[in-house]
Design a protein around this motif. Structure first.
Motif, PDB file in Angstrom:
ATOM      1  N   UNK A   1     -32.774 -15.851 -28.584  1.00 17.75           N
ATOM      2  CA  UNK A   1     -32.462 -17.281 -28.481  1.00 17.75           C
ATOM      3  C   UNK A   1     -32.171 -17.646 -27.037  1.00 17.75           C
ATOM      4  N   UNK A   2     -32.856 -18.701 -26.535  1.00 17.55           N
ATOM      5  CA  UNK A   2     -32.598 -19.097 -25.147  1.00 17.55           C
ATOM      6  C   UNK A   2     -31.678 -20.305 -25.077  1.00 17.55           C
ATOM      7  N   UNK A   3     -31.816 -21.186 -26.044  1.00 21.38           N
ATOM      8  CA  UNK A   3     -30.985 -22.396 -26.073  1.00 21.38           C
ATOM      9  C   UNK A   3     -30.610 -22.682 -27.528  1.00 21.38           C
ATOM     10  N   UNK A   4     -29.716 -23.657 -27.694  1.00 20.43           N
ATOM     11  CA  UNK A   4     -29.435 -24.162 -29.029  1.00 20.43           C
ATOM     12  C   UNK A   4     -28.577 -23.229 -29.863  1.00 20.43           C
ATOM     13  N   UNK A   5     -28.417 -23.611 -31.113  1.00 18.92           N
ATOM     14  CA  UNK A   5     -27.561 -22.838 -32.013  1.00 18.92           C
ATOM     15  C   UNK A   5     -28.366 -21.778 -32.757  1.00 18.92           C
ATOM     16  N   UNK A   6     -27.702 -20.671 -33.063  1.00 24.62           N
ATOM     17  CA  UNK A   6     -28.369 -19.575 -33.757  1.00 24.62           C
ATOM     18  C   UNK A   6     -28.924 -20.025 -35.102  1.00 24.62           C
ATOM     19  N   UNK A   7     -28.178 -20.864 -35.798  1.00 21.55           N
ATOM     20  CA  UNK A   7     -28.623 -21.260 -37.134  1.00 21.55           C
ATOM     21  C   UNK A   7     -29.943 -22.039 -37.063  1.00 21.55           C
ATOM     22  N   UNK A   8     -30.109 -22.853 -36.042  1.00 25.46           N
ATOM     23  CA  UNK A   8     -31.363 -23.576 -35.889  1.00 25.46           C
ATOM     24  C   UNK A   8     -32.465 -22.640 -35.414  1.00 25.46           C
ATOM     25  N   UNK A   9     -32.092 -21.693 -34.556  1.00 28.62           N
ATOM     26  CA  UNK A   9     -33.073 -20.749 -34.008  1.00 28.62           C
ATOM     27  C   UNK A   9     -33.649 -19.856 -35.111  1.00 28.62           C
ATOM     28  N   UNK A  10     -32.816 -19.378 -36.020  1.00 26.41           N
ATOM     29  CA  UNK A  10     -33.340 -18.498 -37.063  1.00 26.41           C
ATOM     30  C   UNK A  10     -34.261 -19.281 -38.001  1.00 26.41           C
ATOM     31  N   UNK A  11     -33.979 -20.569 -38.193  1.00 30.69           N
ATOM     32  CA  UNK A  11     -34.899 -21.404 -38.979  1.00 30.69           C
ATOM     33  C   UNK A  11     -36.248 -21.517 -38.259  1.00 30.69           C
ATOM     34  N   UNK A  12     -36.213 -21.710 -36.954  1.00 35.96           N
ATOM     35  CA  UNK A  12     -37.456 -21.808 -36.172  1.00 35.96           C
ATOM     36  C   UNK A  12     -38.200 -20.478 -36.182  1.00 35.96           C
ATOM     37  N   UNK A  13     -37.481 -19.364 -36.096  1.00 36.27           N
ATOM     38  CA  UNK A  13     -38.133 -18.049 -36.150  1.00 36.27           C
ATOM     39  C   UNK A  13     -38.834 -17.855 -37.493  1.00 36.27           C
ATOM     40  N   UNK A  14     -38.179 -18.255 -38.571  1.00 33.95           N
ATOM     41  CA  UNK A  14     -38.808 -18.101 -39.893  1.00 33.95           C
ATOM     42  C   UNK A  14     -40.044 -18.988 -39.972  1.00 33.95           C
ATOM     43  N   UNK A  15     -39.969 -20.179 -39.386  1.00 30.08           N
ATOM     44  CA  UNK A  15     -41.115 -21.088 -39.343  1.00 30.08           C
ATOM     45  C   UNK A  15     -42.265 -20.461 -38.549  1.00 30.08           C
ATOM     46  N   UNK A  16     -41.959 -19.885 -37.401  1.00 34.00           N
ATOM     47  CA  UNK A  16     -43.011 -19.280 -36.566  1.00 34.00           C
ATOM     48  C   UNK A  16     -43.578 -18.029 -37.232  1.00 34.00           C
ATOM     49  N   UNK A  17     -42.742 -17.275 -37.912  1.00 33.47           N
ATOM     50  CA  UNK A  17     -43.243 -16.070 -38.594  1.00 33.47           C
ATOM     51  C   UNK A  17     -44.196 -16.460 -39.722  1.00 33.47           C
ATOM     52  N   UNK A  18     -43.786 -17.419 -40.542  1.00 37.52           N
ATOM     53  CA  UNK A  18     -44.656 -17.828 -41.640  1.00 37.52           C
ATOM     54  C   UNK A  18     -45.915 -18.513 -41.102  1.00 37.52           C
ATOM     55  N   UNK A  19     -45.776 -19.180 -39.972  1.00 36.84           N
ATOM     56  CA  UNK A  19     -46.955 -19.758 -39.326  1.00 36.84           C
ATOM     57  C   UNK A  19     -47.961 -18.691 -38.924  1.00 36.84           C
ATOM     58  N   UNK A  20     -47.477 -17.595 -38.380  1.00 36.25           N
ATOM     59  CA  UNK A  20     -48.357 -16.480 -38.020  1.00 36.25           C
ATOM     60  C   UNK A  20     -49.003 -15.874 -39.268  1.00 36.25           C
ATOM     61  N   UNK A  21     -48.200 -15.708 -40.307  1.00 33.15           N
ATOM     62  CA  UNK A  21     -48.733 -15.161 -41.560  1.00 33.15           C
ATOM     63  C   UNK A  21     -49.787 -16.109 -42.113  1.00 33.15           C
ATOM     64  N   UNK A  22     -49.526 -17.397 -42.045  1.00 30.98           N
ATOM     65  CA  UNK A  22     -50.494 -18.401 -42.516  1.00 30.98           C
ATOM     66  C   UNK A  22     -51.821 -18.256 -41.781  1.00 30.98           C
ATOM     67  N   UNK A  23     -51.752 -18.139 -40.450  1.00 32.67           N
ATOM     68  CA  UNK A  23     -52.982 -18.042 -39.659  1.00 32.67           C
ATOM     69  C   UNK A  23     -53.754 -16.773 -39.995  1.00 32.67           C
TER      70      UNK A  23
END
Lengths: 178, 122
Positions: free
Chosen positions: A79-101
């Motif tokens: 995490x570079x900025x922001x709150x951890x709780x928002x960051x882990x949501x973004x990480x899950x979004x990016x992971x599922x995005x990669x799986x989707x692709x």
């Protein structure tokens, strides 16, 4: 039938593992896979799983939920900025995005929901999927653990095979201008 | 004051990551939390030079936002770049048809994003 289930499980597991490794490598974090914990066994020696991103997916062929949970060290490291709780949501979004692709390369399309975050001790999910639902535990180069649950229901008769397509594949980090 | 870039994303972390990269390069940053907020910010904020926009957002997604914004002739020349986890060719074509100027698949490289914004707002 059993062969199909086994083939699909292996294919999805490989997709999830690869997507995980690529995602965290993009943020400078190495992952080493460990065997998933047995029932009633703690995930980590001295830390409970702290915080998790939960994101749903729907589609004609695959539907279910991805959970990305981590102890504090790898989440803080990436995490570079922001709150951890928002960051882990973004990480899950990016992971599922990669799986989707990657699933798109097998002719399967999924649609992602908006991720949510949960925090707790000894987080564990009860699988409802009809494939050998993937649970993956990784020790990280920053210390601590990342745990992924990919809980999915696959359409009957689905066989995951790579498909040839005329469309050019767009990868993570790519930039296109029109 | 540097050129003004609107960053539209439902993730506060992404808005901050993008904002930090742009501010360090001298841009001024305005934020919106979803497509509907983005439409309001574009119509209500003077001198927005470019927009960086997520695709999958609640209330109004990014592609619908681009289509809505481009309905106004005042926004014909406004560069809108999508920043998203999506890499699906059909969505990229849809963005192009709606009037978007570019498509970036997350994660982004700050230097490349800044260079793109400098070029688009020159």
């Amino acid at each position: 039938m059993e062969q199909e289930v086994s083939h699909n499980s292996e294919t999805i597991d490989e997709i999830v593992r690869t997507a995980c490794a690529e995602l965290f490598d993009a943020y400078g974090l190495g992952l080493t896979e460990r065997p998933p914990p047995k029932e009633n066994e703690d995930h980590a020696s001295d830390e409970d799983l702290a915080i998790a991103g939960v994101i749903g997916m729907t589609g004609d062929a695959i539907r279910g939920t991805l959970v990305l949970a981590g102890t504090s060290k790898p989440l803080e490291f990436t995490r570079s900025v922001g709150q951890v709780r928002d960051w882990v949501a973004e990480l899950s979004n990016q992971l599922l995005g990669r799986i989707k692709n990657k699933l798109l390369q097998h002719g399967v399309e999924i649609y992602l929901s908006t991720p949510v975050t949960m925090a707790g001790r000894r987080l564990r999910i009860m699988s409802s999927g009809n494939y050998d639902s993937g649970q993956f535990l990784f020790e990280t180069s920053a210390g601590g653990y990342i745990c992924i649950w990919f809980d999915a229901e696959l359409a009957e008769g689905l066989i995951l095979e790579k498909v040839e397509t005329e469309d050019e594949h767009t990868s993570e980090g790519d930039m296109l201008f029109f | 004051m540097g050129k003004k870039i609107l960053v539209v994303d439902d993730s506060a972390t992404v808005r901050q990551q993008v904002g930090m990269a742009l501010k360090q390069a001298g841009f001024t940053v305005v934020e919106a939390v979803d497509g509907a907020d983005g439409v309001e910010k574009i119509s209500g904020t003077a001198d927005i030079a470019a927009v960086i926009c997520d695709v999958n957002m609640p209330r109004m997604n990014g592609l619908d936002m681009v289509a809505e914004v481009k309905r106004d002739p005042k926004n014909a020349a406004l560069p809108i770049v999508m920043l998203t986890t999506e890499g699906q060719p059909a969505l990229i074509r849809r963005a192009k048809q709606a009037g978007a100027k570019g498509w970036i698949v997350k994660p982004f490289k700050a230097a490349q994003l800044v260079a793109a914004m400098q070029k688009l707002t020159a």
